[in-house]
Design an enzyme around this catalytic site. Structure first.
Site, PDB file in Angstrom:
ATOM      1  N   LYS A   9      40.449  10.130 -23.442  1.00 37.36           N
ATOM      2  CA  LYS A   9      39.421  10.294 -22.247  1.00 37.36           C
ATOM      3  C   LYS A   9      38.050  10.226 -22.979  1.00 37.36           C
ATOM      4  O   LYS A   9      37.675   9.948 -24.176  1.00 37.36           O
ATOM      5  CB  LYS A   9      39.662  11.855 -22.038  1.00 37.36           C
ATOM      6  CG  LYS A   9      40.637  12.073 -21.147  1.00 37.36           C
ATOM      7  CD  LYS A   9      41.158  13.473 -21.153  1.00 37.36           C
ATOM      8  CE  LYS A   9      42.257  13.547 -20.092  1.00 37.36           C
ATOM      9  NZ  LYS A   9      42.242  15.286 -19.808  1.00 37.36           N
ATOM     10  N   TYR A  49      44.438  11.319 -10.323  1.00 30.63           N
ATOM     11  CA  TYR A  49      44.583  12.715 -10.250  1.00 30.63           C
ATOM     12  C   TYR A  49      44.772  13.355  -8.829  1.00 30.63           C
ATOM     13  O   TYR A  49      44.571  14.511  -8.508  1.00 30.63           O
ATOM     14  CB  TYR A  49      43.390  13.563 -10.868  1.00 30.63           C
ATOM     15  CG  TYR A  49      43.199  13.492 -12.433  1.00 30.63           C
ATOM     16  CD1 TYR A  49      44.223  13.973 -13.212  1.00 30.63           C
ATOM     17  CD2 TYR A  49      42.214  12.889 -13.110  1.00 30.63           C
ATOM     18  CE1 TYR A  49      44.192  13.887 -14.576  1.00 30.63           C
ATOM     19  CE2 TYR A  49      42.216  12.797 -14.625  1.00 30.63           C
ATOM     20  CZ  TYR A  49      43.234  13.259 -15.226  1.00 30.63           C
ATOM     21  OH  TYR A  49      43.152  13.307 -16.831  1.00 30.63           O
ATOM     22  N   PHE A  57      38.918  22.553  -9.987  1.00 29.76           N
ATOM     23  CA  PHE A  57      38.413  21.849 -11.208  1.00 29.76           C
ATOM     24  C   PHE A  57      38.457  20.390 -10.821  1.00 29.76           C
ATOM     25  O   PHE A  57      37.964  19.465 -11.652  1.00 29.76           O
ATOM     26  CB  PHE A  57      39.051  22.207 -12.420  1.00 29.76           C
ATOM     27  CG  PHE A  57      40.457  21.964 -12.227  1.00 29.76           C
ATOM     28  CD1 PHE A  57      41.228  20.678 -12.605  1.00 29.76           C
ATOM     29  CD2 PHE A  57      41.446  22.826 -12.116  1.00 29.76           C
ATOM     30  CE1 PHE A  57      42.356  20.302 -12.503  1.00 29.76           C
ATOM     31  CE2 PHE A  57      42.937  22.659 -12.157  1.00 29.76           C
ATOM     32  CZ  PHE A  57      43.421  21.412 -12.297  1.00 29.76           C
ATOM     33  N   THR A  91      48.018  21.787 -22.526  1.00 28.24           N
ATOM     34  CA  THR A  91      46.799  21.689 -21.615  1.00 28.24           C
ATOM     35  C   THR A  91      45.467  22.173 -21.832  1.00 28.24           C
ATOM     36  O   THR A  91      44.386  21.738 -22.281  1.00 28.24           O
ATOM     37  CB  THR A  91      47.148  21.676 -20.228  1.00 28.24           C
ATOM     38  OG1 THR A  91      48.335  20.826 -19.950  1.00 28.24           O
ATOM     39  CG2 THR A  91      46.126  21.618 -19.285  1.00 28.24           C
ATOM     40  N   ARG A 102      45.297  18.163 -29.652  1.00 24.24           N
ATOM     41  CA  ARG A 102      44.448  19.070 -28.647  1.00 24.24           C
ATOM     42  C   ARG A 102      44.329  20.031 -29.836  1.00 24.24           C
ATOM     43  O   ARG A 102      43.056  21.176 -29.722  1.00 24.24           O
ATOM     44  CB  ARG A 102      44.957  19.457 -27.374  1.00 24.24           C
ATOM     45  CG  ARG A 102      44.671  18.456 -26.408  1.00 24.24           C
ATOM     46  CD  ARG A 102      45.546  18.706 -25.048  1.00 24.24           C
ATOM     47  NE  ARG A 102      45.161  17.744 -23.994  1.00 24.24           N
ATOM     48  CZ  ARG A 102      46.173  17.676 -22.839  1.00 24.24           C
ATOM     49  NH1 ARG A 102      47.185  18.399 -22.642  1.00 24.24           N
ATOM     50  NH2 ARG A 102      45.684  17.120 -21.919  1.00 24.24           N
ATOM     51  N   ASN A 112      39.603  18.052 -23.040  1.00 23.30           N
ATOM     52  CA  ASN A 112      40.991  18.148 -23.879  1.00 23.30           C
ATOM     53  C   ASN A 112      41.275  16.857 -24.393  1.00 23.30           C
ATOM     54  O   ASN A 112      42.556  16.583 -24.901  1.00 23.30           O
ATOM     55  CB  ASN A 112      41.973  18.985 -22.994  1.00 23.30           C
ATOM     56  CG  ASN A 112      42.314  18.230 -21.921  1.00 23.30           C
ATOM     57  OD1 ASN A 112      41.907  16.956 -21.412  1.00 23.30           O
ATOM     58  ND2 ASN A 112      43.381  19.060 -21.181  1.00 23.30           N
ATOM     59  N   HIS A 115      45.235  12.259 -22.034  1.00 19.84           N
ATOM     60  CA  HIS A 115      46.134  12.280 -21.031  1.00 19.84           C
ATOM     61  C   HIS A 115      47.383  11.731 -21.447  1.00 19.84           C
ATOM     62  O   HIS A 115      47.467  10.575 -22.042  1.00 19.84           O
ATOM     63  CB  HIS A 115      45.458  11.697 -19.631  1.00 19.84           C
ATOM     64  CG  HIS A 115      46.579  11.618 -18.662  1.00 19.84           C
ATOM     65  ND1 HIS A 115      47.008  12.428 -17.745  1.00 19.84           N
ATOM     66  CD2 HIS A 115      47.607  10.471 -18.450  1.00 19.84           C
ATOM     67  CE1 HIS A 115      47.953  12.044 -16.909  1.00 19.84           C
ATOM     68  NE2 HIS A 115      48.355  10.601 -17.346  1.00 19.84           N
ATOM     69  N   GLU A 126      52.008   5.561 -13.264  1.00 22.96           N
ATOM     70  CA  GLU A 126      50.502   5.615 -13.856  1.00 22.96           C
ATOM     71  C   GLU A 126      50.344   4.245 -14.530  1.00 22.96           C
ATOM     72  O   GLU A 126      49.173   3.617 -14.567  1.00 22.96           O
ATOM     73  CB  GLU A 126      50.213   6.724 -14.668  1.00 22.96           C
ATOM     74  CG  GLU A 126      50.329   8.180 -13.948  1.00 22.96           C
ATOM     75  CD  GLU A 126      50.293   9.519 -14.598  1.00 22.96           C
ATOM     76  OE1 GLU A 126      50.298   9.302 -16.079  1.00 22.96           O
ATOM     77  OE2 GLU A 126      50.213  10.662 -14.265  1.00 22.96           O
TER      78      GLU A 126
HETATM   79  P1  IDP Z   1      47.650  17.900 -18.494  1.00 25.16           P
HETATM   80  O1  IDP Z   1      46.416  16.947 -18.799  1.00 25.16           O
HETATM   81  O2  IDP Z   1      47.975  18.562 -19.859  1.00 25.16           O
HETATM   82  O3  IDP Z   1      48.846  17.028 -17.930  1.00 25.16           O
HETATM   83  P2  IDP Z   1      47.123  18.893 -15.916  1.00 25.16           P
HETATM   84  O4  IDP Z   1      47.558  20.413 -15.603  1.00 25.16           O
HETATM   85  O5  IDP Z   1      47.886  17.727 -15.499  1.00 25.16           O
HETATM   86  O6  IDP Z   1      47.130  19.010 -17.675  1.00 25.16           O
HETATM   87  O7  IDP Z   1      45.556  18.684 -15.611  1.00 25.16           O
HETATM   88  C1  IDP Z   1      45.003  17.494 -15.542  1.00 25.16           C
HETATM   89  C2  IDP Z   1      43.644  17.647 -16.244  1.00 25.16           C
HETATM   90  O8  IDP Z   1      42.800  18.491 -15.770  1.00 25.16           O
HETATM   91  C3  IDP Z   1      43.730  18.347 -17.932  1.00 25.16           C
HETATM   92  O9  IDP Z   1      44.277  17.613 -18.652  1.00 25.16           O
HETATM   93  C4  IDP Z   1      42.211  18.768 -17.849  1.00 25.16           C
HETATM   94  O10 IDP Z   1      41.499  17.866 -18.363  1.00 25.16           O
HETATM   95  C5  IDP Z   1      41.992  19.255 -16.552  1.00 25.16           C
HETATM   96  N1  IDP Z   1      42.079  20.426 -16.061  1.00 25.16           N
HETATM   97  C6  IDP Z   1      43.099  21.007 -15.779  1.00 25.16           C
HETATM   98  N2  IDP Z   1      43.136  22.412 -15.445  1.00 25.16           N
HETATM   99  C7  IDP Z   1      41.859  22.787 -15.544  1.00 25.16           C
HETATM  100  C8  IDP Z   1      41.036  23.791 -15.340  1.00 25.16           C
HETATM  101  O11 IDP Z   1      41.405  24.917 -15.295  1.00 25.16           O
HETATM  102  N3  IDP Z   1      39.609  23.679 -15.762  1.00 25.16           N
HETATM  103  C9  IDP Z   1      39.081  22.430 -15.803  1.00 25.16           C
HETATM  104  N4  IDP Z   1      39.913  21.219 -16.266  1.00 25.16           N
HETATM  105  C10 IDP Z   1      41.277  21.592 -15.923  1.00 25.16           C
HETATM  106 MG    MG Z   2      49.199  16.279 -15.966  1.00 24.02          MG
END
Ligand code: IDP
Ligand code: MG
Length: 151
Positions: A9, A49, A57, A91, A102, A112, A115, A126
């Site tokens: 990212k 997404y 978010f 996450t 992470r 973070n 992806h 994807e």
């Molecule tokens: P992942 O990347 O570990 O699969 P997901 O739940 O699919 O996590 O969420 C996608 C991305 O959205 C996360 O990697 C993060 O960048 C962002 N994200 C998820 N939850 C939050 C939040 O509560 N606040 C801000 N960004 C979030």
């Molecule tokens: Mg995800």
């Protein structure tokens, strides 16, 4: 063999962590079948997404992933989805185990670093969203028999 889409990212690219992140997946044994440096468009970000559309978010997430260039990789391997996600870590970086990407380099969920696809089906979808079939190379790696038993 499973396929996963990895995105290094914008924060990871800006922080100079691209090489370190690629190194970890490569060392794990996952085989690179596609890789490129690119700017994610607003349209592609929303598609990638889409499952998070409507969440509080979402707008920030689209802004984050389109804010600066990324490196995308398509990786192949036995159990690639789970292996990559374990290498990435939880996450929320505060909950990520030390030794994961992470857990070693991030503090906040909105920054973070990386992806990884979350299911076999999403891995296929994807990779297809980010790569043309002509950009993917299925190549026999000389170390494959030392990483994949019976190949
Ligand atoms: P992942 O990347 O570990 O699969 P997901 O739940 O699919 O996590 O969420 C996608 C991305 O959205 C996360 O990697 C993060 O960048 C962002 N994200 C998820 N939850 C939050 C939040 O509560 N606040 C801000 N960004 C979030
Ligand atoms: Mg995800």
């Amino acid at each position: 063999m499973e396929r996963t889409l990895i995105i290094v990212k914008p924060d990871a690219v800006q922080r100079g962590l691209t090489g370190e992140i690629i190194r970890r997946f490569e060392a794990r044994g996952l085989r690179i079948i596609g890789m490129k440096f690119m700017q994610v468009s607003d349209e592609l970000a929303r598609k990638h997404y889409a499952i998070h559309d409507g969440k509080p978010f979402f707008a920030g997430l689209v802004e984050y992933i389109t804010s600066s260039p990324v490196v995308v990789m398509a990786l192949e391997g036995t159990g690639a989805i789970a292996a990559a996600r374990n290498t990435i870590g939880a996450t929320r970086p505060g909950e990520a185990t030390a030794g994961t990407i992470r857990g070693d380099f991030a503090l906040e969920v909105g920054r973070n670093l990386v992806h990884g696809s979350d299911s076999v089906e999403n891995g296929q979808i994807e990779v297809g969203n980010f790569f043309d079939e002509s950009e993917l190379i299925s190549w026999p790696r000389n170390t494959d028999p030392w990483i994949f038993e019976g190949r």
